[in-house]
Write a protein that holds these residues in place. Sequence first.
Motif, PDB file in Angstrom:
ATOM      1  N   UNK A  12      -9.076  14.335 -19.064  1.00  0.00           N
ATOM      2  CA  UNK A  12      -9.925  15.297 -18.383  1.00  0.00           C
ATOM      3  C   UNK A  12     -11.109  14.557 -17.797  1.00  0.00           C
ATOM      4  N   UNK A  13     -11.535  14.968 -16.626  1.00  0.00           N
ATOM      5  CA  UNK A  13     -12.626  14.276 -15.957  1.00  0.00           C
ATOM      6  C   UNK A  13     -13.902  14.382 -16.770  1.00  0.00           C
ATOM      7  N   UNK A  39     -29.996  15.648 -33.489  1.00  0.00           N
ATOM      8  CA  UNK A  39     -28.778  15.074 -32.928  1.00  0.00           C
ATOM      9  C   UNK A  39     -28.505  15.668 -31.555  1.00  0.00           C
ATOM     10  N   UNK A  40     -28.075  14.818 -30.646  1.00  0.00           N
ATOM     11  CA  UNK A  40     -27.654  15.296 -29.335  1.00  0.00           C
ATOM     12  C   UNK A  40     -26.223  14.824 -29.108  1.00  0.00           C
ATOM     13  N   UNK A  41     -25.363  15.715 -28.678  1.00  0.00           N
ATOM     14  CA  UNK A  41     -23.972  15.333 -28.452  1.00  0.00           C
ATOM     15  C   UNK A  41     -23.335  16.277 -27.461  1.00  0.00           C
ATOM     16  N   UNK A  42     -22.380  15.762 -26.710  1.00  0.00           N
ATOM     17  CA  UNK A  42     -21.611  16.609 -25.804  1.00  0.00           C
ATOM     18  C   UNK A  42     -20.130  16.408 -26.106  1.00  0.00           C
ATOM     19  N   UNK A  43     -19.417  17.509 -26.183  1.00  0.00           N
ATOM     20  CA  UNK A  43     -18.001  17.455 -26.558  1.00  0.00           C
ATOM     21  C   UNK A  43     -17.184  18.000 -25.392  1.00  0.00           C
ATOM     22  N   UNK A  44     -16.238  17.184 -24.937  1.00  0.00           N
ATOM     23  CA  UNK A  44     -15.470  17.547 -23.748  1.00  0.00           C
ATOM     24  C   UNK A  44     -14.030  17.876 -24.110  1.00  0.00           C
ATOM     25  N   UNK A  45     -13.448  18.782 -23.326  1.00  0.00           N
ATOM     26  CA  UNK A  45     -12.033  19.112 -23.497  1.00  0.00           C
ATOM     27  C   UNK A  45     -11.200  17.876 -23.181  1.00  0.00           C
ATOM     28  N   UNK A  46     -10.100  17.726 -23.926  1.00  0.00           N
ATOM     29  CA  UNK A  46      -9.198  16.629 -23.642  1.00  0.00           C
ATOM     30  C   UNK A  46      -9.659  15.295 -24.207  1.00  0.00           C
ATOM     31  N   UNK A  47     -10.765  15.285 -24.944  1.00  0.00           N
ATOM     32  CA  UNK A  47     -11.248  14.018 -25.473  1.00  0.00           C
ATOM     33  C   UNK A  47     -11.484  14.092 -26.978  1.00  0.00           C
ATOM     34  N   UNK A  48     -11.448  12.920 -27.586  1.00  0.00           N
ATOM     35  CA  UNK A  48     -11.649  12.856 -29.030  1.00  0.00           C
ATOM     36  C   UNK A  48     -13.029  12.264 -29.292  1.00  0.00           C
ATOM     37  N   UNK A 201      -3.341  13.342 -32.756  1.00  0.00           N
ATOM     38  CA  UNK A 201      -4.610  13.824 -32.197  1.00  0.00           C
ATOM     39  C   UNK A 201      -4.693  13.477 -30.709  1.00  0.00           C
ATOM     40  N   UNK A 202      -4.283  12.260 -30.384  1.00  0.00           N
ATOM     41  CA  UNK A 202      -4.277  11.852 -28.979  1.00  0.00           C
ATOM     42  C   UNK A 202      -3.373  12.770 -28.170  1.00  0.00           C
ATOM     43  N   UNK A 203      -2.186  13.045 -28.736  1.00  0.00           N
ATOM     44  CA  UNK A 203      -1.205  13.890 -28.071  1.00  0.00           C
ATOM     45  C   UNK A 203      -1.773  15.297 -27.852  1.00  0.00           C
ATOM     46  N   UNK A 204      -2.456  15.821 -28.885  1.00  0.00           N
ATOM     47  CA  UNK A 204      -3.022  17.164 -28.785  1.00  0.00           C
ATOM     48  C   UNK A 204      -4.137  17.198 -27.758  1.00  0.00           C
ATOM     49  N   UNK A 205      -4.982  16.173 -27.793  1.00  0.00           N
ATOM     50  CA  UNK A 205      -6.127  16.149 -26.884  1.00  0.00           C
ATOM     51  C   UNK A 205      -5.643  16.148 -25.439  1.00  0.00           C
ATOM     52  N   UNK A 206      -4.673  15.307 -25.127  1.00  0.00           N
ATOM     53  CA  UNK A 206      -4.219  15.238 -23.743  1.00  0.00           C
ATOM     54  C   UNK A 206      -3.239  16.366 -23.436  1.00  0.00           C
TER      55      UNK A 206
END
Lengths: 515, 324
Positions: A12-13, A39-48, A201-206
Amino acid sequence: MSDRAPARTGTAGTSEAPVAAVSDLLIRLPEGPVLLPATTARIHAGRITALTGASGSGKTTLLRALVGDLPPGAAATGTIEVLGRTPHLLPAGELRRLRRTAVAYVGQDPGSALNPRMTARRLVAELATDPSRGQTLRLLAECSLPADSGIADRRPTALSGGQQRRVALARALARDPEILLLDEPTAGLDATARDDIARLLRHLATGRNLAVVIATHDPHLVETCADHTIDLTRTRTRADRGVPTPRAASDRPTPAYTRPTKVDVRPGTVDTSGPPAGDGLAALGIDAFFQGRHRRRHPALSGVAFHAAPGSATAITGPSGSGKTTLLRVLAGLHPAHTGHLTLDGRPLAAHVRRRTREQQRRIQLVPQNPMAALNPRHTVAQQLTRPLRLHTDLPRSARADRIAELLDQVGLPAGHASRRPGELSGGQRQRVSIARALAAGPDILLCDEVTSALDTDTAADIMDLLTHLRAEHRTALVVVSHDHHLAARHTDTVHILGSGHITNTGPTASLLTS
Amino acid sequence: MSRPADTGARRAAHLALRAAAPAGRRALLLVVLLAAVFTAVELLPGDAAGNSAERGESAADLAARRHLLGLDRPLWERFADWMGGLPTGDLGTSAHGQKVTALLADPLPNTLVLAVTAFLLTVALSLLLGCWAAARPGRPADRVIGHASTAAFALPEFVVSAGLLLVLSLWTGWLPAVTVTGGDGRPATWTMLVLPVLALVIPQTGWNTRVVRGALADQASTPHVQAAHLDGLPPHRVLLRHQLPGAVPAIATGVATSTGLLFGGAVVVETLFNYPGIGTVLASAVAARDTPLIAGVVMCAGAVISLVLLAADLVRHATLGART
């Protein structure tokens, strides 16, 4: 808090808006300890995303904050946004819908988080968007629990730690979430299963464009599968929580808490001052079973022989579900459903722990895999440690507090934690309390079931150093179940490799595990 | 380290043995209980001959009656005699010369109807109230149910009965105050059952609601129940599928214990409402020092209570067994 550039670009971009974001999120008890530093964090779809940090650094607190579960009485400052909403401020119904459909959380102790009265299949079907039998079995198979293994019809108590973990993962995936939060997903798994999980996990993320967040101590997992790492230890100040300052993994000779130079495990008053005589704990021709539904019996061990001489260190390894925990429980007298012979120093040893003498009970101590289930949730740490001191030593009442402080120090916990209850400790800290409790009895044979899998590398190394020291000083025999081949190679001499209930190989650790 | 029984026959024998052992222990307990009853009646002042004597009977007549009733024989002999008849279903002969089985033939079914109705109603009500309270921990409904159940359990049956009589019978006239026995030895209409049943149910529901509420609260703090909440399951589903199954062993034990209290309460309530049950029989039998009749009543009540306790143990075993 560092928000390091992605090690690898997910499919995902990265320009896409994050599915979840926290900024300057700080969680603390009023007038009390900080549970999560800003804490500061950003969580993106398609990424671990991997959360790393020493045990007690707030990884679990952050994961649970993302499902809207703050510790009782805790206050949060800063912002937290999950799919455009702030979970802990949502009305109950909406929060439930968010958890039920979009954000799945798997705790670090899946064994106790699965209802012991439901089969694996029902546990998964309960949350599934499609609860049909075929779909449930497919989900279990996706989590490497094949349908023909019969695991779907077993209850959690008849599954190994690794299998429970995968059932919990299947249960989380059943609702087809957008965000998957996993606390220590590889703890207690062998290298193969760990790679399987990383691949999965990689498979699920992508494949599902799923945002995966893992809290982990496992550097290998971070390396192989994380796109993105958030290190919670960076801005920790020691005064915040009174826990050991985590060290950088590269240079670990400066522990922030003082380890005693001489480790005195047994109080001087314990009768066995010299090295234990005899030839230690031996088991011969052990067949063990556990009971499934309809009184069906599944073999767990067959024809296993085992020997732990005084002062020896033995590793037991093998794939998940091969009977490692069952073997330890047989030795500890907690799994009496077996045939075969146990001896301690050449004398017969009862199969059931209650039929053993107090002295035999003292000499064999087990540190189980799952500290949450092993510690009484209503007792403080001091109370947990007092019982073995009262039962197994003739230490006067007045000396117990000092002994407890000493034991906590040995496992790297501040003495102030003696008044806490297990619920107020992190997973790693609970594990250390569990170890301290076993040490309090002054054992001759210490059975350790994956005791370091919930600990960060440094604490794990410290604990193993402590155990090795005990072995040298008091001729305590160590029996260590571990998936960590490096750790086993460093601290044990002999290894037994188990494969589906049989010992498939035995030999010196150095040659068997490092090759 | 016993080798598993491999053959079907051995397994069946093993199973029968496992069921027989607790049943045997309970039978033994009942024998001890009956011996205690015989001794207790013996220790009470007066005996059956004296208490059933007519005015102006001579000492010789009294001695003759005593001999007729066998009261001149030692206690253990009478006990052994009575126990000897038990396997054939013979509960002995009362002080008035009637068969005990005949004396109990009508009242026992009446009491069973009363107790079983009260028992089922108690179980249903306390599960309902306990679950209702547990689903709203700390909220007003929970607190009201908590206090009300304590108050209900603290009230003795006769106070509850008097209150019910006052409200439902004397003031409103909805229900008959006294049970009238019909020609067949049963209460004339079913409305006569309502007040005695309610008088038994109210205190017992108080007790059992607290047991259910407590067992559910214990389960609420287990990790798998908390995990179910984090999975976003609706509260009623968490309660019924995750909390309640774990609470069943504690609830079964609590409910079974209250069968004893139900029988005890029945004696009081039957007397108050003039209900034709074994409570009335027992009260008059104690007054007459009629040992065989008292033992017969105790025997029947004890057997019923033992069966319920056995059932509770089996439920507990089955639900706990699911964990291993």
